[in-house]
Design a protein around this motif. Structure first.
Motif, PDB file in Angstrom:
ATOM      1  N   UNK A 150      73.817  21.118 -12.836  1.00 52.86           N
ATOM      2  CA  UNK A 150      74.940  20.194 -12.926  1.00 52.86           C
ATOM      3  C   UNK A 150      74.607  18.815 -12.364  1.00 52.86           C
ATOM      4  N   UNK A 151      73.739  18.758 -11.361  1.00 52.15           N
ATOM      5  CA  UNK A 151      73.378  17.475 -10.763  1.00 52.15           C
ATOM      6  C   UNK A 151      72.058  16.935 -11.246  1.00 52.15           C
ATOM      7  N   UNK A 152      71.537  17.500 -12.336  1.00 53.22           N
ATOM      8  CA  UNK A 152      70.230  17.093 -12.826  1.00 53.22           C
ATOM      9  C   UNK A 152      69.165  18.078 -12.368  1.00 53.22           C
ATOM     10  N   UNK A 153      68.123  18.231 -13.170  1.00 50.46           N
ATOM     11  CA  UNK A 153      67.070  19.194 -12.873  1.00 50.46           C
ATOM     12  C   UNK A 153      66.111  18.646 -11.823  1.00 50.46           C
ATOM     13  N   UNK A 154      66.127  19.243 -10.652  1.00 52.13           N
ATOM     14  CA  UNK A 154      65.216  18.844  -9.588  1.00 52.13           C
ATOM     15  C   UNK A 154      63.873  19.538  -9.795  1.00 52.13           C
ATOM     16  N   UNK A 155      62.752  18.822  -9.681  1.00 56.20           N
ATOM     17  CA  UNK A 155      61.441  19.464  -9.844  1.00 56.20           C
ATOM     18  C   UNK A 155      61.274  20.645  -8.897  1.00 56.20           C
ATOM     19  N   UNK A 156      60.770  21.737  -9.415  1.00 57.89           N
ATOM     20  CA  UNK A 156      60.677  22.977  -8.664  1.00 57.89           C
ATOM     21  C   UNK A 156      59.384  23.080  -7.859  1.00 57.89           C
ATOM     22  N   UNK A 283      61.345  20.952 -14.931  1.00 56.32           N
ATOM     23  CA  UNK A 283      60.079  20.425 -14.422  1.00 56.32           C
ATOM     24  C   UNK A 283      59.622  21.119 -13.141  1.00 56.32           C
ATOM     25  N   UNK A 284      58.317  21.241 -13.004  1.00 55.15           N
ATOM     26  CA  UNK A 284      57.689  21.759 -11.785  1.00 55.15           C
ATOM     27  C   UNK A 284      56.989  20.598 -11.100  1.00 55.15           C
ATOM     28  N   UNK A 285      57.319  20.351  -9.818  1.00 54.45           N
ATOM     29  CA  UNK A 285      56.745  19.219  -9.111  1.00 54.45           C
ATOM     30  C   UNK A 285      55.652  19.568  -8.128  1.00 54.45           C
TER      31      UNK A 285
END
Length: 331
Positions: A150-156, A283-285
């Motif tokens: 909901x708040x945008x995809x944060x890099x994992x 995304x994976x960070x």
């Protein structure tokens, strides 16, 4: 706001397999299942399921994404678990019937109706540890959901672990037991290194996480493990790879070692992502290996990951042409 997957429609559709026949599907209350305490599923994990979505388009029509692929995979899972053979045509009709019944509850994009077909062994027998259930129940449960992020995809953040997610011959089965076996490693990774997920890499072979397929993006190339019995053959994975080919990218389905992954991930333009029904392409960070953190590219969601996610969403939402015939109109 309710957590993803915790709100359900008041009714679902079921069919039972008894005396070598499937019953006529019936719509029942979603909380109406009763099981004998000796049911095969409760003792020997004879269960498989699917996850797919229905979307509302701007014209008001309701469309299910890649239903045929999910139904075929559920038939495969049922066979590999020695559950009664499912009728794929009947299951498809069960899905479309119950989605049509609750069409008014399908949210507008980016929300969707999450569809959970499930097949469980119900024969009451605790003496069948080495024998299949001759009775089963198949049902289709619906859950209207919002955007997974909901708040945008944060890099994992992923912890690379030198273990398998499940038994090597069971990876391609979408069974609850596979998710259960991955739960403890994931919880330990969260507590120890604040990882979001574990990337299982038995003997240095990069496979999948506890709940999603893994993709490495190196410029115009996507690298991911070739299909075999050891990991789940994701429908979203297949869709993303198809869209990548449409864009002229090179898709390499082959073995990827941990050493090669870390080497390629260090490139400034490298990207990595997880694919799955709920999160689409995330995304994976950061990759965590042997106590060291490795940043993937810039550590943020890259342009290729974002473009592929958007391309898939636009097809699902009816904003782009469905060139591959992935959508089934319900109503």
């Amino acid at each position: 706001m309710s957590a993803f997957g915790t709100v359900f429609t008041p009714e679902m559709i079921i069919s039972r397999f008894e005396n070598n026949n499937w019953s006529t599907p019936q719509v029942v209350k979603s909380d109406s299942i009763t099981l004998h305490p000796g049911a095969h599923v409760l003792h020997y994990s004879s269960t498989c399921f699917e996850g797919l979505k229905a979307f509302r388009h701007a014209d008001g029509g309701i469309y299910i994404f890649r239903m045929d692929k999910n139904v075929a995979r559920m038939a495969q899972s049922s066979e590999l678990l020695s559950l009664p053979k499912i009728d794929q045509t009947m299951l498809s009709e069960m899905i479309t019937d119950i989605v049509s019944r609750f069409a008014a509850d399908v949210p507008n994009p980016p929300g969707s109706m999450y569809i959970r077909p499930t097949h469980i062994g119900t024969e009451p027998s605790i003496g069948k540890a080495a024998a299949p259930s001759l009775q089963s129940l198949m049902y289709v449960l619906l859950s209207p959901v919002g955007d997974y992020f909901a708040g945008g995809a944060k890099p994992l953040r992923l912890l690379l672990e030198d273990n398998a997610r499940c038994a090597s011959h069971m990876g391609m089965v979408k069974s609850g037991g596979n998710y259960a076996s991955a739960l403890q490693p994931i919880m330990k990774a969260r507590a120890a290194v604040q990882a979001d997920q574990v990337l299982f890499c038995p003997n240095g072979d990069v496979q999948e996480t506890g709940a999603a397929n893994f993709l490495l993006i190196d410029g115009k190339e996507i690298i991911t493990k070739a299909l075999d019995a050891s990991f789940l053959h994701g429908v979203t994975r297949d869709s993303i790879l198809t869209l990548a080919r449409d864009r002229g990218m090179t898709v390499s389905e082959r073995q990827l070692t941990v050493d090669e992954l870390l080497e390629r991930a260090a490139k400034p333009d490298a990207e990595a992502a997880l694919s799955g029904t709920a999160a689409v392409l995330t995304p994976v960070g950061t990759l965590i290996h042997d106590g060291k953190e490795h940043t993937v590219g810039t550590g943020q969601g890259g342009p290729t990951t974002n473009a592929l996610r958007q391309a898939l969403n636009e097809i699902q939402w009816g904003q782009a042409e469905d060139k591959h015939g992935w959508l089934t109109k319900v109503c």
